[in-house]
Write a protein that holds these residues in place. Sequence first.
Motif, PDB file in Angstrom:
ATOM      1  N   GLN A  84     -58.818 -13.967  26.471  1.00 13.78           N
ATOM      2  CA  GLN A  84     -57.295 -13.855  26.853  1.00 13.78           C
ATOM      3  C   GLN A  84     -57.115 -14.660  28.007  1.00 13.78           C
ATOM      4  OE1 GLN A  84     -56.429 -10.009  26.099  1.00 13.78           O
ATOM      5  NE2 GLN A  84     -56.821 -10.127  23.940  1.00 13.78           N
ATOM      6  N   GLY A  85     -55.800 -15.299  28.090  1.00 10.41           N
ATOM      7  CA  GLY A  85     -55.277 -15.730  29.276  1.00 10.41           C
ATOM      8  C   GLY A  85     -55.954 -17.220  29.606  1.00 10.41           C
ATOM      9  N   ALA A  90     -51.411 -19.816  22.717  1.00  8.36           N
ATOM     10  CA  ALA A  90     -50.514 -20.885  22.443  1.00  8.36           C
ATOM     11  C   ALA A  90     -51.047 -22.117  21.676  1.00  8.36           C
ATOM     12  CB  ALA A  90     -50.138 -21.211  24.213  1.00  8.36           C
ATOM     13  N   GLY A 112     -42.180  -8.970  18.020  1.00  8.87           N
ATOM     14  CA  GLY A 112     -43.061  -8.958  19.257  1.00  8.87           C
ATOM     15  C   GLY A 112     -42.415  -9.125  20.533  1.00  8.87           C
ATOM     16  N   ASP A 113     -42.958  -9.362  21.612  1.00  6.44           N
ATOM     17  CA  ASP A 113     -42.410  -9.169  23.077  1.00  6.44           C
ATOM     18  C   ASP A 113     -41.517 -10.448  23.251  1.00  6.44           C
ATOM     19  OD1 ASP A 113     -42.126  -9.247  25.686  1.00  6.44           O
ATOM     20  OD2 ASP A 113     -43.885  -9.518  26.302  1.00  6.44           O
ATOM     21  N   GLN A 115     -40.301 -11.781  25.853  1.00  5.61           N
ATOM     22  CA  GLN A 115     -40.890 -12.535  26.923  1.00  5.61           C
ATOM     23  C   GLN A 115     -41.992 -13.433  26.586  1.00  5.61           C
ATOM     24  OE1 GLN A 115     -40.939  -9.620  30.263  1.00  5.61           O
ATOM     25  NE2 GLN A 115     -40.429 -11.148  31.575  1.00  5.61           N
ATOM     26  N   TYR A 116     -43.045 -12.992  25.817  1.00 10.58           N
ATOM     27  CA  TYR A 116     -44.145 -13.857  25.362  1.00 10.58           C
ATOM     28  C   TYR A 116     -43.527 -14.758  24.487  1.00 10.58           C
ATOM     29  CZ  TYR A 116     -48.658 -15.116  23.541  1.00 10.58           C
ATOM     30  OH  TYR A 116     -49.447 -15.922  23.311  1.00 10.58           O
ATOM     31  N   TYR A 117     -42.807 -14.469  23.173  1.00 11.59           N
ATOM     32  CA  TYR A 117     -42.332 -15.377  22.283  1.00 11.59           C
ATOM     33  C   TYR A 117     -41.413 -16.245  22.475  1.00 11.59           C
ATOM     34  CZ  TYR A 117     -45.788 -13.115  19.408  1.00 11.59           C
ATOM     35  OH  TYR A 117     -47.397 -12.696  18.694  1.00 11.59           O
ATOM     36  N   ARG A 119     -41.478 -17.935  25.217  1.00  8.72           N
ATOM     37  CA  ARG A 119     -41.667 -19.365  25.630  1.00  8.72           C
ATOM     38  C   ARG A 119     -42.225 -20.217  24.411  1.00  8.72           C
ATOM     39  NH1 ARG A 119     -48.040 -18.652  27.526  1.00  8.72           N
ATOM     40  NH2 ARG A 119     -48.540 -17.176  25.809  1.00  8.72           N
TER      41      ARG A 119
END
Length: 171
Positions: A84-85, A90, A112-113, A115-117, A119
């Motif tokens: 992860q990370g 992505a 989902g989140d 903020q995450y999606y 992007r």
Amino acid sequence: MLIRTEAPADILAIDRLLKSVFETEAEADLVMTLRENGHLTLSLVACTDEGEVVGHLLFSPVTIEGDDLSWQGLAPLAVAKAYQGKGIAAALVEEAFSTLPEFGYPACVVLGDPQYYGRFQFKPAADYGLHCQWEVPPGAFQVRSLTEYSVAEQLAGRKGLVEYCPEFNGL
């Protein structure tokens, strides 16, 4: 890192990955059931140079007010904790977004989140009059066009309930 379509030899590795990443076995069971019932539109894996499956992304059909517009639902997305990370999620998402339109799938939704999606250019589905079949936090249910046509253009005045395959009701 290699991103490719799942192969039969990946099924058990995907199952192990999902069981290791999520708190329960629900997602692993969901993926297996979607696969068995033929409701798997696109399943991608990310593999190390040694061939180890370290990431997985799945898309399955959704309907809008019961109509099949060839839209897809993204779920689940998983990357092994040790990886992860590193941009693997992505890379999986971007590969899917280039592949799905080639097969005539114009848009997708995700739960989902934000903020995450966000992007990945997901926007709140409520902005387009769409809502999820489950009660979810504001902004968590999101939509994204996969073509040059906007979500609003694809909906052409439609709005309402977005439903995932029945297999999701077991979550």
